[in-house]
Design a protein around this motif. Structure first.
Motif, PDB file in Angstrom:
ATOM      1  N   THR A  65      -6.279   2.857   0.221  1.00 51.74           N
ATOM      2  CA  THR A  65      -6.658   1.681  -0.155  1.00 51.74           C
ATOM      3  C   THR A  65      -6.122   0.834  -1.170  1.00 51.74           C
ATOM      4  O   THR A  65      -5.721   1.720  -2.262  1.00 51.74           O
ATOM      5  N   MET A  66      -6.236  -0.283  -1.390  1.00 51.96           N
ATOM      6  CA  MET A  66      -5.697  -0.774  -2.451  1.00 51.96           C
ATOM      7  C   MET A  66      -6.458  -0.582  -3.810  1.00 51.96           C
ATOM      8  O   MET A  66      -5.746  -0.612  -4.679  1.00 51.96           O
ATOM      9  N   ARG A  67      -7.447  -0.008  -3.846  1.00 51.43           N
ATOM     10  CA  ARG A  67      -8.174   0.370  -4.968  1.00 51.43           C
ATOM     11  C   ARG A  67      -7.528   1.882  -5.469  1.00 51.43           C
ATOM     12  O   ARG A  67      -7.582   1.803  -6.789  1.00 51.43           O
ATOM     13  N   ASP A  68      -6.801   2.606  -4.471  1.00 55.00           N
ATOM     14  CA  ASP A  68      -6.161   3.757  -5.007  1.00 55.00           C
ATOM     15  C   ASP A  68      -4.931   3.295  -5.826  1.00 55.00           C
ATOM     16  O   ASP A  68      -4.245   4.109  -6.647  1.00 55.00           O
ATOM     17  N   LEU A  69      -4.511   2.094  -5.830  1.00 55.20           N
ATOM     18  CA  LEU A  69      -3.508   1.751  -6.598  1.00 55.20           C
ATOM     19  C   LEU A  69      -3.791   1.833  -8.215  1.00 55.20           C
ATOM     20  O   LEU A  69      -3.063   2.030  -8.938  1.00 55.20           O
ATOM     21  N   GLU A  70      -5.194   1.674  -8.494  1.00 50.21           N
ATOM     22  CA  GLU A  70      -5.421   1.494  -9.848  1.00 50.21           C
ATOM     23  C   GLU A  70      -5.252   2.845 -10.568  1.00 50.21           C
ATOM     24  O   GLU A  70      -5.241   2.511 -11.899  1.00 50.21           O
ATOM     25  N   ALA A  71      -5.335   3.664 -10.088  1.00 43.53           N
ATOM     26  CA  ALA A  71      -4.813   5.092 -10.739  1.00 43.53           C
ATOM     27  C   ALA A  71      -3.668   5.081 -11.320  1.00 43.53           C
ATOM     28  O   ALA A  71      -3.269   6.142 -12.345  1.00 43.53           O
ATOM     29  N   TYR A  72      -2.664   4.119 -11.281  1.00 43.78           N
ATOM     30  CA  TYR A  72      -1.245   4.446 -11.588  1.00 43.78           C
ATOM     31  C   TYR A  72      -1.000   2.961 -12.629  1.00 43.78           C
ATOM     32  O   TYR A  72      -1.421   2.083 -12.539  1.00 43.78           O
ATOM     33  N   ASP A  73      -0.255   3.468 -13.709  1.00 43.15           N
ATOM     34  CA  ASP A  73       0.478   2.318 -14.534  1.00 43.15           C
ATOM     35  C   ASP A  73       1.149   1.453 -13.766  1.00 43.15           C
ATOM     36  O   ASP A  73       1.200   0.241 -13.898  1.00 43.15           O
ATOM     37  N   ILE A  74       2.292   2.236 -13.381  1.00 44.20           N
ATOM     38  CA  ILE A  74       3.179   1.363 -12.345  1.00 44.20           C
ATOM     39  C   ILE A  74       3.017   1.369 -10.934  1.00 44.20           C
ATOM     40  O   ILE A  74       3.011   2.516 -10.388  1.00 44.20           O
ATOM     41  N   LYS A  75       2.800   0.347 -10.352  1.00 46.37           N
ATOM     42  CA  LYS A  75       2.317   0.577  -8.696  1.00 46.37           C
ATOM     43  C   LYS A  75       3.516   0.027  -7.845  1.00 46.37           C
ATOM     44  O   LYS A  75       4.099  -1.272  -8.082  1.00 46.37           O
ATOM     45  N   ALA A  76       4.017   0.766  -7.127  1.00 49.22           N
ATOM     46  CA  ALA A  76       5.331   0.322  -6.343  1.00 49.22           C
ATOM     47  C   ALA A  76       4.903   0.406  -4.951  1.00 49.22           C
ATOM     48  O   ALA A  76       4.408   1.287  -4.509  1.00 49.22           O
ATOM     49  N   ALA A  77       5.230  -0.609  -4.215  1.00 50.30           N
ATOM     50  CA  ALA A  77       5.111  -0.603  -2.732  1.00 50.30           C
ATOM     51  C   ALA A  77       6.619  -0.168  -2.190  1.00 50.30           C
ATOM     52  O   ALA A  77       7.580  -0.495  -2.650  1.00 50.30           O
ATOM     53  N   MET A  78       6.419   0.483  -0.941  1.00 50.73           N
ATOM     54  CA  MET A  78       7.760   0.710  -0.359  1.00 50.73           C
ATOM     55  C   MET A  78       7.540   0.582   1.383  1.00 50.73           C
ATOM     56  O   MET A  78       6.875   1.447   1.851  1.00 50.73           O
ATOM     57  N   PRO A  79       7.980  -0.574   1.568  1.00 48.14           N
ATOM     58  CA  PRO A  79       7.879  -0.887   3.059  1.00 48.14           C
ATOM     59  C   PRO A  79       8.426  -0.214   4.049  1.00 48.14           C
ATOM     60  O   PRO A  79       9.530   0.152   3.482  1.00 48.14           O
ATOM     61  N   SER A  80       8.144   0.100   5.156  1.00 46.42           N
ATOM     62  CA  SER A  80       8.827   0.788   6.050  1.00 46.42           C
ATOM     63  C   SER A  80       9.980  -0.061   6.481  1.00 46.42           C
ATOM     64  O   SER A  80      10.157  -1.070   6.316  1.00 46.42           O
ATOM     65  N   MET A  81      10.857   0.670   7.206  1.00 45.78           N
ATOM     66  CA  MET A  81      12.133   0.067   7.396  1.00 45.78           C
ATOM     67  C   MET A  81      11.817  -1.205   8.470  1.00 45.78           C
ATOM     68  O   MET A  81      12.586  -2.070   8.455  1.00 45.78           O
ATOM     69  N   SER A  82      10.948  -1.078   9.316  1.00 50.03           N
ATOM     70  CA  SER A  82      10.617  -2.263  10.252  1.00 50.03           C
ATOM     71  C   SER A  82       9.716  -3.261   9.695  1.00 50.03           C
ATOM     72  O   SER A  82       9.436  -4.078  10.398  1.00 50.03           O
ATOM     73  N   PHE A  83       9.273  -3.067   8.533  1.00 47.50           N
ATOM     74  CA  PHE A  83       8.403  -4.110   7.888  1.00 47.50           C
ATOM     75  C   PHE A  83       8.647  -5.599   7.778  1.00 47.50           C
ATOM     76  O   PHE A  83       8.247  -6.313   8.471  1.00 47.50           O
ATOM     77  N   TYR A  84       9.778  -5.774   7.417  1.00 48.37           N
ATOM     78  CA  TYR A  84      10.388  -7.226   7.394  1.00 48.37           C
ATOM     79  C   TYR A  84      10.573  -7.800   8.661  1.00 48.37           C
ATOM     80  O   TYR A  84      10.303  -9.185   8.903  1.00 48.37           O
ATOM     81  N   SER A  85      10.658  -6.961   9.648  1.00 46.86           N
ATOM     82  CA  SER A  85      10.903  -7.422  11.072  1.00 46.86           C
ATOM     83  C   SER A  85       9.521  -7.863  11.626  1.00 46.86           C
ATOM     84  O   SER A  85       9.449  -8.540  12.816  1.00 46.86           O
ATOM     85  N   GLN A  86       8.533  -7.573  11.097  1.00 44.00           N
ATOM     86  CA  GLN A  86       7.084  -7.880  11.538  1.00 44.00           C
ATOM     87  C   GLN A  86       6.824  -9.571  11.131  1.00 44.00           C
ATOM     88  O   GLN A  86       5.756  -9.905  11.759  1.00 44.00           O
ATOM     89  N   PHE A  87       7.579 -10.042  10.450  1.00 45.92           N
ATOM     90  CA  PHE A  87       7.367 -11.608   9.929  1.00 45.92           C
ATOM     91  C   PHE A  87       8.594 -12.468  10.418  1.00 45.92           C
ATOM     92  O   PHE A  87       9.677 -11.950  10.548  1.00 45.92           O
ATOM     93  N   SER A  88       8.031 -13.571  10.806  1.00 52.49           N
ATOM     94  CA  SER A  88       9.006 -14.651  11.115  1.00 52.49           C
ATOM     95  C   SER A  88       9.957 -14.752  10.067  1.00 52.49           C
ATOM     96  O   SER A  88       9.895 -14.750   8.875  1.00 52.49           O
ATOM     97  N   GLN A  89      11.406 -15.150  10.592  1.00 56.81           N
ATOM     98  CA  GLN A  89      12.675 -15.241   9.969  1.00 56.81           C
ATOM     99  C   GLN A  89      12.324 -16.433   8.724  1.00 56.81           C
ATOM    100  O   GLN A  89      13.125 -16.329   7.775  1.00 56.81           O
TER     101      GLN A  89
END
Ligand SMILES: Nc1ncnc2c1ncn2[C@@H]1O[C@H](COP(=O)(O)OP(=O)(O)OP(=O)(O)O)[C@@H](O)[C@H]1O
Ligand code: SF4
Ligand SMILES: [Mg+2]
Lengths: 418, 136
Positions: A65-89
């Motif tokens: 969950t988003m709360r699990d991010l809190e355990a880290y100083d630097i929080k990075a997201a790695m979107p799946s390869m198909s992630f951006y295609s989920q949003f309108s251009q």
């Protein structure tokens, strides 16, 4: 025996015992016991088909969950390869990344660059006579697991390179350790499927994943859309895009690695057929079999939200005019020897009827006799996906003949010895 | 323990079932995957030959504690020159069959390579019978 982790789970309260997931499971891993669709851990490959087909939303993927991010100083997201295609251009990559930062991430890691680097290596491997052909990549972990269970003789065809996700995460952490020594770095994958989540929690071929957690695209999507639609974006800086993004769609790995003698197969049942043919030695003229459990490739992942064909169109539009990464840049910056699995991929033994062949043969004989008693219509009312599966479960003492409704109506077996 | 599969001539939708059932059965019995692969190849090539080159026939799979036996038998028209048929690359498959990816002339040689014992008998105009075994 290996201990199993699966990100696909059953929410018991929501399950009505309707058998839809059981009938659709490609590995027959589901049995309805006492009205609840239980998953057999050794057979589950985390493909997520049950999540897609359940009418009651009773199958889901465990995520962080988003709360699990809190355990880290630097929080990075790695979107799946198909992630951006989920949003309108309409929403640029920059805007989407900024929305992720608004949600609480410090940085966004783009693995499509690494996919392209690995594609170059894949192309080279296809010309290497030492490499067993046809090659199979580990990009779709559901297929890797299917091979471990059903086609162990093809394990030698699996190429030993890590996935773009793992390479990108490891290199990011190495770079961070230099830039911010001592800071704890947490990388969270934004997943399109349970198979990738499982491959982070319990990797195949790697001792430990370089990623620290996973969230689902489906869960984040409404939050991101809220941010995106309520704000004119400040920066319009261009975020680089890479041809590697094509790994989200069927054909993308072959395209970027420029392997022509390749077949591209989607849909787990079709993949299973092709793997069987490969095991028979019938596909020896091919260099590469590109496989995806989901229809259309990862754009069709069960935790994605967009129609896979629309998503495919977006990937193609975005990448059409891109030029490949310079080969010198790849050659100078990557040591492919360091991008290999550190563990062997082992076959997964689904237990046979018995360790002792003569006992197994006796049980097989009983299965045959039991099949004579069962109606052979695979109705599923007994909680097994087929009459054969029930017969097997009976000899393994996991079910009883009286579980068959026809047996009940008929008042017991014709053959009294059963 | 014996199993029998009927093969109809020119039916390519069901061809392959003897092989996939053989594979499933052996897997359930806990047989080593290398042996399963060999048995699957033997059954597959045998059933394809029946479907492609004969008027139809059957495949029998017998499993004993020490051995697997696969017997392929059809209703003719038989093979005139067995030595020639056993040669790698020899095939009488039609253009259409080759279009479907068969007809490399490798079936019989592959069956022989995979089997621990291999015996083929045929009379021109009559039946063809292939008996293959694998030691366990
Ligand atoms: N059951 C059979 N009945 C009649 N002729 C047969 C039979 N099996 C094989 N043959 C003959 O032997 C030849 C060689 O068989 P083989 O299986 O080695 O090659 P193929 O079937 O032609 O091609 P491939 O098996 O590589 O697809 C065949 O082309 C056919 O002429
Ligand atoms: S095809 Fe892609 S989305 Fe589907 S299971 Fe495989 S990796 Fe996941
Ligand atoms: Mg043949």
């Amino acid at each position: 025996m290996a201990d199993y982790f699966h990100s696909v789970i059953l929410i018991e309260e929501k399950c009505t015992g309707c058998t839809v997931c059981m009938q659709n499971c490609p590995t027959q891993a589901i049995r309805v016991v006492d009205g609840k669709a239980q998953i057999t851990p050794e057979k589950c490959i985390d493909c997520g088909i049950c999540i897609r087909v359940c009418p009651y939303g009773a199958k889901t993927a465990v995520t962080d969950t988003m709360r699990d991010l809190e355990a880290y100083d630097i929080k990075a997201a790695m979107p799946s390869m198909s992630f951006y295609s989920q949003f309108s251009q309409h929403y640029s990559k920059t805007k989407i990344n900024n929305a992720l930062k608004t949600l609480g991430f410090d940085e966004v890691i783009d693995q499509s660059y690494h996919a392209e680097v690995l594609a170059y290596h894949l192309g080279n491997l296809s010309e290497d006579p030492q490499q067993v052909k046809p090659m199979i990549s580990t990009y779709c972990p559901a297929i890797t697991r299917l091979i471990q269970i059903k086609n162990p003789e093809l394990i030698k065809n699996i190429i030993p390179i890590e996935t773009p996700m793992e390479v990108a995460a490891r290199l990011y952490k190495e770079a961070m350790a230099e830039r911010n020594p001592g800071a704890s770095v947490g990388i969270f994958y934004i997943s399109q499927c349970p198979a990738k989540i499982t491959s982070i929690k319990k990797p195949i071929g790697l001792g430990r994943s370089s990623l620290d957690g996973a969230l689902s695209t489906k869960n984040l999507y409404p939050l991101l859309m809220q941010i995106l639609s309520h704000r004119e974006d400040y920066s319009q800086e261009l975020t680089a895009a890479y041809l590697g993004e094509n790994w989200a769609i069927l054909g993308g790995q072959s395209l970027t690695s420029e392997i022509e003698a390749a077949i591209k197969v989607d849909d787990i049942d079709e993949v299973a057929k092709i793997l069987d043919m490969a095991e028979l030695g019938k596909l020896s003229g091919l260099k590469f079999i590109e496989t995806y459990a989901c229809v259309g490739g990862c754009v069709g992942g069960p935790l994605n939200v967009e129609n896979p064909f629309i998503a495919r169109y977006r990937v193609e539009s975005r990448t059409r005019s891109l030029s490949p990464i310079d080969i010198d840049e790849i050659e100078n910056n990557f040591d492919f020897g360091k991008l290999l699995w550190d563990l062997e991929i082992e076959p997964i033994d689904i237990l046979g009827l018995d360790k002792d062949l003569s006992v197994a043969l006796e049980k097989m004989d009983r299965i045959d006799k039991l099949l004579g008693e069962l109606p052979g219509i695979d109705c599923g009312a007994c909680g097994c996906p087929s009459c054969r599966a029930l017969a097997e479960d009976i000899v393994q003492k996991k079910a009883r003949l009286s579980d068959c409704v026809f047996q009940k109506l008929q008042g017991g077996p014709k053959n009294a010895t059963l | 323990m014996k199993f029998e599969y009927t093969i109809t001539t020119q039916n390519f939708t069901t061809a392959g079932e003897a092989s996939s059932n053989t594979k499933k059965t052996l897997k359930l019995l806990g047989i080593d995957s290398k042996i399963i692969r060999r048995a699957a190849i033997m059954a597959y090539e045998a059933e394809m030959n029946i479907a492609i080159h004969s008027r139809g026939g059957k495949i029998q799979l017998e499993i004993e504690a020490h051995r697997i036996t696969i017997v392929a038998e059809d209703q003719g028209p038989g093979i005139a020159d067995i030595d020639l048929a056993m040669k790698e690359g020899y095939s009488t498959a039609s253009h259409e069959i080759r279009e479907m990816g068969f007809g490399a002339g490798m079936g019989l040689p592959n069956m022989k390579r995979c089997a621990d014992s291999f015996d083929i008998s045929s009379t021109p105009g009559g039946k063809t019978r292939v008996v293959m075994t694998l030691n366990l």
